[in-house]
Scaffold this motif. Structure first.
Motif, PDB file in Angstrom:
ATOM      1  N   VAL A  92      61.295  12.885  34.891  1.00  0.00           N
ATOM      2  CA  VAL A  92      61.613  11.478  35.105  1.00  0.00           C
ATOM      3  C   VAL A  92      60.363  10.649  34.823  1.00  0.00           C
ATOM      4  N   LEU A  93      60.525   9.561  34.087  1.00  0.00           N
ATOM      5  CA  LEU A  93      59.441   8.621  33.817  1.00  0.00           C
ATOM      6  C   LEU A  93      59.742   7.305  34.531  1.00  0.00           C
ATOM      7  N   LEU A  94      58.797   6.826  35.327  1.00  0.00           N
ATOM      8  CA  LEU A  94      58.885   5.515  35.978  1.00  0.00           C
ATOM      9  C   LEU A  94      57.771   4.654  35.395  1.00  0.00           C
ATOM     10  N   VAL A  95      58.163   3.671  34.575  1.00  0.00           N
ATOM     11  CA  VAL A  95      57.195   2.998  33.711  1.00  0.00           C
ATOM     12  C   VAL A  95      56.802   1.626  34.259  1.00  0.00           C
ATOM     13  N   GLY A  96      56.134   1.642  35.400  1.00  0.00           N
ATOM     14  CA  GLY A  96      55.539   0.419  35.923  1.00  0.00           C
ATOM     15  C   GLY A  96      56.395  -0.334  36.909  1.00  0.00           C
ATOM     16  N   ASP A  97      55.721  -0.969  37.866  1.00  0.00           N
ATOM     17  CA  ASP A  97      56.363  -1.771  38.915  1.00  0.00           C
ATOM     18  C   ASP A  97      57.390  -0.956  39.693  1.00  0.00           C
ATOM     19  N   THR A  98      57.045   0.278  39.984  1.00  0.00           N
ATOM     20  CA  THR A  98      57.895   1.082  40.858  1.00  0.00           C
ATOM     21  C   THR A  98      57.960   0.424  42.231  1.00  0.00           C
ATOM     22  N   PHE A  99      56.803  -0.026  42.713  1.00  0.00           N
ATOM     23  CA  PHE A  99      56.739  -0.810  43.950  1.00  0.00           C
ATOM     24  C   PHE A  99      56.625  -2.293  43.594  1.00  0.00           C
ATOM     25  N   ASP A 100      57.270  -3.136  44.391  1.00  0.00           N
ATOM     26  CA  ASP A 100      57.170  -4.573  44.142  1.00  0.00           C
ATOM     27  C   ASP A 100      55.781  -5.092  44.448  1.00  0.00           C
ATOM     28  N   SER A 101      55.113  -4.468  45.410  1.00  0.00           N
ATOM     29  CA  SER A 101      53.738  -4.818  45.757  1.00  0.00           C
ATOM     30  C   SER A 101      53.174  -3.687  46.597  1.00  0.00           C
ATOM     31  N   HIS A 102      51.885  -3.758  46.872  1.00  0.00           N
ATOM     32  CA  HIS A 102      51.254  -2.757  47.726  1.00  0.00           C
ATOM     33  C   HIS A 102      51.364  -3.106  49.208  1.00  0.00           C
ATOM     34  N   ARG A 103      51.991  -4.217  49.519  1.00  0.00           N
ATOM     35  CA  ARG A 103      52.131  -4.635  50.920  1.00  0.00           C
ATOM     36  C   ARG A 103      53.338  -3.936  51.551  1.00  0.00           C
ATOM     37  N   GLN A 104      53.194  -2.625  51.719  1.00  0.00           N
ATOM     38  CA  GLN A 104      54.274  -1.809  52.271  1.00  0.00           C
ATOM     39  C   GLN A 104      53.753  -1.066  53.502  1.00  0.00           C
ATOM     40  N   PRO A 105      54.558  -0.966  54.558  1.00  0.00           N
ATOM     41  CA  PRO A 105      54.130  -0.235  55.752  1.00  0.00           C
ATOM     42  C   PRO A 105      54.066   1.265  55.484  1.00  0.00           C
ATOM     43  N   ASP A 106      53.262   1.946  56.281  1.00  0.00           N
ATOM     44  CA  ASP A 106      53.046   3.378  56.075  1.00  0.00           C
ATOM     45  C   ASP A 106      54.326   4.184  56.190  1.00  0.00           C
ATOM     46  N   ASP A 107      55.219   3.816  57.124  1.00  0.00           N
ATOM     47  CA  ASP A 107      56.441   4.604  57.279  1.00  0.00           C
ATOM     48  C   ASP A 107      57.336   4.482  56.052  1.00  0.00           C
ATOM     49  N   PRO A 143      64.214  17.469  42.177  1.00  0.00           N
ATOM     50  CA  PRO A 143      64.075  18.826  41.644  1.00  0.00           C
ATOM     51  C   PRO A 143      63.342  18.902  40.314  1.00  0.00           C
ATOM     52  N   MET A 144      62.763  17.773  39.878  1.00  0.00           N
ATOM     53  CA  MET A 144      62.040  17.749  38.620  1.00  0.00           C
ATOM     54  C   MET A 144      60.751  16.934  38.796  1.00  0.00           C
ATOM     55  N   PRO A 145      59.758  17.121  37.927  1.00  0.00           N
ATOM     56  CA  PRO A 145      58.547  16.312  38.003  1.00  0.00           C
ATOM     57  C   PRO A 145      58.847  14.836  37.720  1.00  0.00           C
ATOM     58  N   VAL A 146      58.049  13.969  38.343  1.00  0.00           N
ATOM     59  CA  VAL A 146      58.150  12.533  38.126  1.00  0.00           C
ATOM     60  C   VAL A 146      56.775  12.033  37.657  1.00  0.00           C
ATOM     61  N   VAL A 147      56.748  11.364  36.509  1.00  0.00           N
ATOM     62  CA  VAL A 147      55.509  10.779  35.993  1.00  0.00           C
ATOM     63  C   VAL A 147      55.609   9.274  36.171  1.00  0.00           C
ATOM     64  N   LEU A 148      54.652   8.711  36.902  1.00  0.00           N
ATOM     65  CA  LEU A 148      54.677   7.290  37.251  1.00  0.00           C
ATOM     66  C   LEU A 148      53.488   6.583  36.617  1.00  0.00           C
ATOM     67  N   LEU A 149      53.755   5.469  35.958  1.00  0.00           N
ATOM     68  CA  LEU A 149      52.708   4.628  35.373  1.00  0.00           C
ATOM     69  C   LEU A 149      52.594   3.348  36.193  1.00  0.00           C
ATOM     70  N   PRO A 150      51.479   3.086  36.857  1.00  0.00           N
ATOM     71  CA  PRO A 150      51.320   1.830  37.594  1.00  0.00           C
ATOM     72  C   PRO A 150      51.401   0.615  36.667  1.00  0.00           C
ATOM     73  N   GLY A 151      52.085  -0.442  37.142  1.00  0.00           N
ATOM     74  CA  GLY A 151      52.268  -1.648  36.344  1.00  0.00           C
ATOM     75  C   GLY A 151      51.506  -2.825  36.915  1.00  0.00           C
ATOM     76  N   ASN A 152      51.911  -4.018  36.517  1.00  0.00           N
ATOM     77  CA  ASN A 152      51.189  -5.214  36.961  1.00  0.00           C
ATOM     78  C   ASN A 152      51.490  -5.567  38.415  1.00  0.00           C
ATOM     79  N   HIS A 153      52.618  -5.107  38.960  1.00  0.00           N
ATOM     80  CA  HIS A 153      52.919  -5.340  40.375  1.00  0.00           C
ATOM     81  C   HIS A 153      52.267  -4.294  41.274  1.00  0.00           C
ATOM     82  N   ASP A 154      52.051  -3.095  40.746  1.00  0.00           N
ATOM     83  CA  ASP A 154      51.512  -2.007  41.565  1.00  0.00           C
ATOM     84  C   ASP A 154      50.333  -1.313  40.874  1.00  0.00           C
ATOM     85  N   PRO A 155      49.320  -2.092  40.476  1.00  0.00           N
ATOM     86  CA  PRO A 155      48.169  -1.507  39.781  1.00  0.00           C
ATOM     87  C   PRO A 155      47.334  -0.634  40.713  1.00  0.00           C
ATOM     88  N   ILE A 156      46.396   0.094  40.129  1.00  0.00           N
ATOM     89  CA  ILE A 156      45.572   1.016  40.908  1.00  0.00           C
ATOM     90  C   ILE A 156      44.379   0.262  41.505  1.00  0.00           C
TER      91      ILE A 156
END
Length: 234
Positions: free
Chosen positions: A47-62, A75-88
């Motif tokens: 599975v490829l998730l190509v950016g903005d998987t999260f709307d922002s980093h303001r998410q609670p730990d739970d 059941p398969m690997p997931v490759v995630l690319l951080p986007g402009n909403h969820d950069p590193i």
């Protein structure tokens, strides 16, 4: 590899603890759940998730823990690319996942810019957003190391990008840059609708966001060496 390889491509899930869309029924993980369910249905290898998987980093730990558990159960690997909403950035959710998620590969975090899956003879590469500023998603290209190569990028497609003025959209991707990748499939994110861009031979596709497009892209790499792209309803 004597069988077809199946890859599911999605982007712009914008998952968050408090979704603004009422049709989500208060479940901020709905888009992720739909994508992973579709991947199970088509028996995806990746599975490829190509950016903005999260709307922002303001998410609670739970909430982050809940997302990590969903990804770990895939059941398969997931490759995630951080986007402009969820950069590193320092406070990125990817640094706050307390439980190990062995099947999650975050470009720019767990791998610098590429990951090889030897059993599939396939490599996925891309340049992650590392802050909220402008960047060129395909500033550099990567030489092929495997039979199959997939490129990922999160940004605006424009056939001939004009980077001379700040009035133009940021994170531009042009036809020449797409062609330079020489990849078998180019997975794009940032646009909500599903669309093929550039010359058809480039195989460059936006998947669209799950809640807007209502589909994911299913990319099939056949044992005979062909690449077929279809859309799977969510």
């Amino acid at each position: 590899m004597t069988r077809d390889i199946v890859v599911v491509h999605s982007s712009d899930l914008h998952i968050e603890a408090e979704p603004t869309a009422p049709e989500w029924g208060g479940d901020g993980t709905r888009n992720l759940a739909m994508v992973l369910d579709a991947a199970r249905r088509v028996e995806a290898d990746l599975v490829l998730l190509v950016g903005d998987t999260f709307d922002s980093h303001r998410q609670p730990d739970d909430f982050i823990d809940r997302v990590a558990q969903m990804l770990a159960a895939a059941p398969m690997p997931v490759v995630l690319l951080p986007g402009n909403h969820d950069p590193i950035v320092m406070e990125a959710v990817y640094h706050r996942m307390r439980a190990p998620v062995g099947n999650l590969h975050v470009l720019g975090v767990t791998h610098e810019e590429a990951i090889v899956f030897p059993g599939l003879d396939l490599e996925v590469w891309g340049r992650a957003h590392r802050d909220y500023g402008d960047m060129a998603p395909f500033e550099h290209v990567r030489a092929r190391r495997t039979r199959w190569q997939l490129a990922m990028a999160h940004g605006h497609y424009h056939p001939e990008p004009d980077r001379s003025t700040r009035l133009r959209p940021a994170w531009l991707i042009g036809d020449a840059e797409l062609a330079a990748t020489k990849s078998d499939y180019i997975a794009l994110g940032h646009w909500n609708r599903a669309l093929s861009v550039g010359h058809a031979a480039l195989r460059a596709y936006y998947s669209g966001s799950p809640d807007y497009a209502g589909t994911v892209n299913v990319v099939r790499f056949t044992a005979a060496g062909k690449v077929r792209v279809a859309r799977e309803a969510l």
